[in-house]
Design an enzyme around this catalytic site. Structure first.
Site, PDB file in Angstrom:
ATOM      1  N   THR A   1      22.193  -9.048   8.218  1.00 31.08           N
ATOM      2  CA  THR A   1      21.993  -8.985   6.773  1.00 31.08           C
ATOM      3  C   THR A   1      23.316  -9.200   6.063  1.00 31.08           C
ATOM      4  O   THR A   1      24.376  -8.891   6.611  1.00 31.08           O
ATOM      5  CB  THR A   1      21.403  -7.615   6.369  1.00 31.08           C
ATOM      6  OG1 THR A   1      21.312  -7.547   4.948  1.00 31.08           O
ATOM      7  CG2 THR A   1      22.265  -6.461   6.862  1.00 31.08           C
ATOM      8  N   ASP A   2      23.239  -9.684   4.834  1.00 33.12           N
ATOM      9  CA  ASP A   2      24.455  -9.799   4.025  1.00 33.12           C
ATOM     10  C   ASP A   2      24.948  -8.434   3.561  1.00 33.12           C
ATOM     11  O   ASP A   2      26.078  -8.293   3.120  1.00 33.12           O
ATOM     12  CB  ASP A   2      24.234 -10.728   2.840  1.00 33.12           C
ATOM     13  CG  ASP A   2      23.197 -10.206   1.851  1.00 33.12           C
ATOM     14  OD1 ASP A   2      22.377  -9.346   2.224  1.00 33.12           O
ATOM     15  OD2 ASP A   2      23.204 -10.679   0.703  1.00 33.12           O
ATOM     16  N   GLU A   3      24.109  -7.409   3.698  1.00 34.77           N
ATOM     17  CA  GLU A   3      24.500  -6.075   3.234  1.00 34.77           C
ATOM     18  C   GLU A   3      25.645  -5.477   4.044  1.00 34.77           C
ATOM     19  O   GLU A   3      26.267  -4.509   3.612  1.00 34.77           O
ATOM     20  CB  GLU A   3      23.292  -5.145   3.214  1.00 34.77           C
ATOM     21  CG  GLU A   3      22.288  -5.572   2.151  1.00 34.77           C
ATOM     22  CD  GLU A   3      21.217  -4.531   1.901  1.00 34.77           C
ATOM     23  OE1 GLU A   3      21.550  -3.331   1.855  1.00 34.77           O
ATOM     24  OE2 GLU A   3      20.059  -4.927   1.731  1.00 34.77           O
TER      25      GLU A   3
ATOM     26  N   TYR B   1      21.776   2.083   6.447  1.00 32.52           N
ATOM     27  CA  TYR B   1      21.163   0.844   6.918  1.00 32.52           C
ATOM     28  C   TYR B   1      22.219  -0.215   7.186  1.00 32.52           C
ATOM     29  O   TYR B   1      22.301  -0.768   8.290  1.00 32.52           O
ATOM     30  CB  TYR B   1      20.140   0.315   5.908  1.00 32.52           C
ATOM     31  CG  TYR B   1      19.827  -1.149   6.109  1.00 32.52           C
ATOM     32  CD1 TYR B   1      19.203  -1.577   7.283  1.00 32.52           C
ATOM     33  CD2 TYR B   1      20.158  -2.106   5.160  1.00 32.52           C
ATOM     34  CE1 TYR B   1      18.931  -2.919   7.494  1.00 32.52           C
ATOM     35  CE2 TYR B   1      19.881  -3.442   5.359  1.00 32.52           C
ATOM     36  CZ  TYR B   1      19.269  -3.849   6.526  1.00 32.52           C
ATOM     37  OH  TYR B   1      19.010  -5.181   6.734  1.00 32.52           O
TER      38      TYR B   1
ATOM     39  N   LYS C   1      23.471  -1.985  10.758  1.00 36.80           N
ATOM     40  CA  LYS C   1      23.441  -3.421  11.013  1.00 36.80           C
ATOM     41  C   LYS C   1      24.842  -3.962  11.311  1.00 36.80           C
ATOM     42  O   LYS C   1      25.005  -4.822  12.176  1.00 36.80           O
ATOM     43  CB  LYS C   1      22.820  -4.172   9.834  1.00 36.80           C
ATOM     44  CG  LYS C   1      21.323  -3.942   9.678  1.00 36.80           C
ATOM     45  CD  LYS C   1      20.521  -4.358  10.905  1.00 36.80           C
ATOM     46  CE  LYS C   1      20.408  -5.860  11.012  1.00 36.80           C
ATOM     47  NZ  LYS C   1      19.565  -6.297  12.148  1.00 36.80           N
TER      48      LYS C   1
END
Length: 190
Positions: free
Chosen positions: A112-114, A138, A142
């Protein structure tokens, strides 16, 4: 030429009815199970002679990660470790040496870009060289899984790809996620 084995825990966001169009296809099989279950993952690799992994499995609801982070660590970190380690042992003789016939295997990790944190300005962009700065359990889970994937590549030579996309979406996407939520709200004139 490929057979797709879908290992899915079918948690709250999964629905077997979404798979009706592939049901009965001889090149597709759904196995309900957990990527943290090493015995199951090893069984699948051996039974189906797995030559590639596309790892979408993740706990991904940010709000849920704040109220209950443990399952995020278990699935996103420990589950990724299990998949990586089973793939390495199944495909490779030793670091940087593939078993005969397994030279073309690949592990594709969907991230994810998060993991990059927050943008300072709405015109800023993330790139592959942006530093990691996760800001929720989260995104931290990741980021941890991304680091494991890269470590398995560097340490063992496992062939990997990591993609840090924004939102994956498609038919049957769970409606609380950004893209389907925006579409549903637009359709309801909200």
């Amino acid at each position: 030429d490929y057979k797709i084995i879908n290992l899915d825990k079918l948690t709250y966001a999964g629905d077997v009815r979404n798979l009706k169009e592939v049901e009965g296809n001889p090149r597709y099989e759904l196995i309900q199970g957990d990527i943290c279950n090493r015995e199951l993952v090893e069984f699948i690799f051996h039974k189906y002679d797995v030559r590639g992994v596309v790892h979408f499995a993740a706990e991904s609801h940010v709000d849920n990660s704040i109220s209950g982070p443990e399952v995020f660590i278990k699935t996103n970190v420990n589950g990724t470790f299990t998949l990586l380690d089973v793939a390495r042992k199944y495909w490779m003789e030793k670091p940087f040496a593939y078993k005969a016939g397994y030279e073309g295997c690949r592990f594709h990790h969907i991230s994810t870009d998060e993991v990059y944190g927050d943008l300072e300005d709405t015109t800023d962009l993330f790139t592959e060289t942006t530093s990691y700065a996760p800001s929720s359990p989260y995104s931290a889970s990741k980021a941890s899984s991304d680091h494991l994937v890269r470590a398995w590549h560097r340490t063992y030579g496992l062939p990997v790809i990591v993609t840090n996309c924004s939102n994956n979406y498609g038919p049957y996407h769970f409606p609380e996620k950004l893209t389907p939520l925006v579409i549903l709200n637009a359709l309801d004139a909200k």
